[in-house]
Motif scaffolding. Sequence first.
Motif, PDB file in Angstrom:
ATOM      1  N   ASP B  18       0.824  -1.218   0.000  1.00  0.00           N
ATOM      2  CA  ASP B  18       0.000   0.000   0.000  1.00  0.00           C
ATOM      3  C   ASP B  18       0.848   1.253   0.000  1.00  0.00           C
ATOM      4  O   ASP B  18       0.694   2.146  -0.840  1.00  0.00           O
ATOM      5  CB  ASP B  18      -0.894   0.030   1.251  1.00  0.00           C
ATOM      6  CG  ASP B  18      -2.039  -0.934   1.134  1.00  0.00           C
ATOM      7  OD1 ASP B  18      -2.165  -1.796   2.004  1.00  0.00           O
ATOM      8  OD2 ASP B  18      -2.798  -0.839   0.163  1.00  0.00           O
ATOM      9  N   ARG B  77      -6.125   5.751  -2.747  1.00  0.00           N
ATOM     10  CA  ARG B  77      -6.095   4.665  -1.757  1.00  0.00           C
ATOM     11  C   ARG B  77      -7.034   3.530  -2.149  1.00  0.00           C
ATOM     12  O   ARG B  77      -6.745   2.359  -1.927  1.00  0.00           O
ATOM     13  CB  ARG B  77      -6.502   5.200  -0.375  1.00  0.00           C
ATOM     14  CG  ARG B  77      -5.399   5.912   0.329  1.00  0.00           C
ATOM     15  CD  ARG B  77      -5.820   6.392   1.718  1.00  0.00           C
ATOM     16  NE  ARG B  77      -4.732   7.155   2.282  1.00  0.00           N
ATOM     17  CZ  ARG B  77      -3.717   6.622   2.966  1.00  0.00           C
ATOM     18  NH1 ARG B  77      -3.679   5.338   3.207  1.00  0.00           N
ATOM     19  NH2 ARG B  77      -2.752   7.392   3.426  1.00  0.00           N
ATOM     20  N   GLY B  81      -5.839  -0.115  -2.752  1.00  0.00           N
ATOM     21  CA  GLY B  81      -6.441  -1.174  -1.955  1.00  0.00           C
ATOM     22  C   GLY B  81      -6.942  -2.315  -2.826  1.00  0.00           C
ATOM     23  O   GLY B  81      -6.741  -3.493  -2.511  1.00  0.00           O
ATOM     24  N   LYS B  84      -4.007  -4.268  -4.088  1.00  0.00           N
ATOM     25  CA  LYS B  84      -3.437  -5.140  -3.066  1.00  0.00           C
ATOM     26  C   LYS B  84      -4.323  -6.366  -2.846  1.00  0.00           C
ATOM     27  O   LYS B  84      -3.839  -7.480  -2.686  1.00  0.00           O
ATOM     28  CB  LYS B  84      -3.274  -4.374  -1.760  1.00  0.00           C
ATOM     29  CG  LYS B  84      -2.434  -5.161  -0.775  1.00  0.00           C
ATOM     30  CD  LYS B  84      -2.279  -4.502   0.531  1.00  0.00           C
ATOM     31  CE  LYS B  84      -1.619  -5.508   1.484  1.00  0.00           C
ATOM     32  NZ  LYS B  84      -1.725  -5.080   2.845  1.00  0.00           N
TER      33      LYS B  84
END
Lengths: 446, 210
Positions: B18, B77, B81, B84
């Motif tokens: 991240d 983000r 996210g 990931k």
Amino acid sequence: MDSDLSPQDKKDLDKFIKFFALKTVQVIVQARLGEKVCTRSLSSPTGSDWFNLAIKDIPEVTHESKKALAGQLPGIERSMCVEISLKTSEGDSMELETWCLEMNEKCDKDIKVSYTVYNRMSLLLKSLLAITRVTPAYKLSRKQGHDYVILYRIYFGEVQLTGLGEAFQTVRVGVVGTPIGTITLSCAYRTNLAFMSTRAPGEDEGAYNGVEDSQEVCTTSFSTSPPSQMGVPGKEGGVPQQVPVQPCHGAQAEHRRVSSCPPADHVPATPSSSGEDAETSSRSVGVKSGSPWGVLETTFTRKVGAFVNKPGTQVTTASLDLPFAAFAPRAYDLEENDPMVQPPESSATSSPLQGSLHSQGSGESGGPAQDDFVMVDFKPAFSKDDLLPMDLGTFYREFQNPPQLTSLTIDVSSQSMAEDLDSLPEKLAVYEKNIDEFDAFVDTLQ
Amino acid sequence: MNCRSEVLEVSVEGRQVDEAMLALLHTILLHRSTGKFHYKKEGTYSIGTVGTQDIDCDYIDFSFVRVSSDELDRVIRKAVGEFKDAMGNGTDGMGQISLEFYQKKKSRWPFSDECIPWEVWSIKVNVVNLANEQERQICREKVGEKLGEKVINIVEVINQHEYLPKMPTQSEVDNVFDTSLKDVQPYLYKITFQITDTLGTSKTTWFCAY
């Protein structure tokens, strides 16, 4: 070269270069303050944010930059440099990096000053923001405090890199072509951080003057708003008020402290560009008036905790057991009469507190006269002030100072270690003799 | 006009994905975002102010600067996210996240608008598993140094001053910039990622931020 530029473009370009240099120094110094920088985005322009970036102006830094420039602009063979160094509490110092704003002769005649040059300078400042967090000095500056501080020095003229040691590395932040030359911004940083003492006698005394000597806090307001884009020149919103420039100081600017870690009696440095805070900022970012070196000494003097006895004072068992027991010699007298400590019904068995006071052998060894201190009566909250045995205070004290275990009594512990070791073989022989018994016992357990 | 393409490679531990991606994507977006445009009469416009803030990573010895825009940060983000999650948690793997800047070219009906990329940043990520805390500590420092090198690479490329879309007129601004945010105005961009699974096959996912 300059004859190809219109007077307006020349004027704009000089202004851009000047404010670019000032903002460059601000970004570098603020990145070494030791704290995180945070500025807000504003959807509507204020007219005072040069290069459309929210970069605060620390007045002292602006003042030092202008002092270094001394009315000149960075140009060919006239570089503006910001040197960052580290100084320890012992007085050793080491140069960490040197940021150089230079200009070479490569010109870009076709570039638009009020548009392209301005935007590229904005981009270069963004790159500078990014790169200042990447060089080794950033991490060091974030950890500065009592052991060392980070200093900055601004100078104008020839770039000096000899203080960075051998094998320093260089990173180029970026370039902006202009009709009068190409501006380059780079950083040379030290790779060998092994310390060599660079203390010189008497060096400390002169290192921090300058800010306190000058009573003229920077009053320049950058009220000239950047021009609107698309070729329409912006109107100047105000007249910049220049601080009278002191001549010939550029090359010899002293190191300034860059720290937001407050010494005991300092106001924390809070970089601010607002007018009313200007003076406060300038005093707190630099070193406070008075004795600069003295301030540093205060910073680095080991603090002694409250109520700590000076060396030589005996610290008794009582003082270890009882809070504020250093006052015990005087308190002992008081406690004899204190019904809280020695209730009438428990007089036969002395309280643990009493016992511990006695065990030290001398009630007077609590230390030197504590006449300056007042015995604090240990009355727990909500307890009744009566003569009942085992009230809360007594209960608390008893169980705070339980009697010592028999095995750890003084009689037993008075045996020396040597005697213990001597008795060991004898004990081992006994155990070996009874080994069958032990084995049988172990078997019963299984 | 050819699209400029840059590739960055990093090897990180699972929990560092991240922050490593945020650091690099935000560094690029810092350079590719302006203040909000306010158009006036006479064809001129003024530009809002871009603020910045320092971000410290928790799992990497690294700090980076991003644009002060919570909205933009939320979008990035979210994309990171999803990347990931697609990479899987705590497993070795390889993936690539791409940040593509593009311009829209209006087409006549019935054709849809064309998206013409002018700059693509691809970040190849190799996720490793570490055995003990000592290795993790070393990894914290090493990845921090690597990210520093990548930031320098990004800045080098940006400062070559190659193609940038022309500043648009008011009617064209949405073809060049993402004007959906309240406080800043990045160039139009999209984020995509590719995950290479253990069989070596890639799967591309499009994350459309705008």
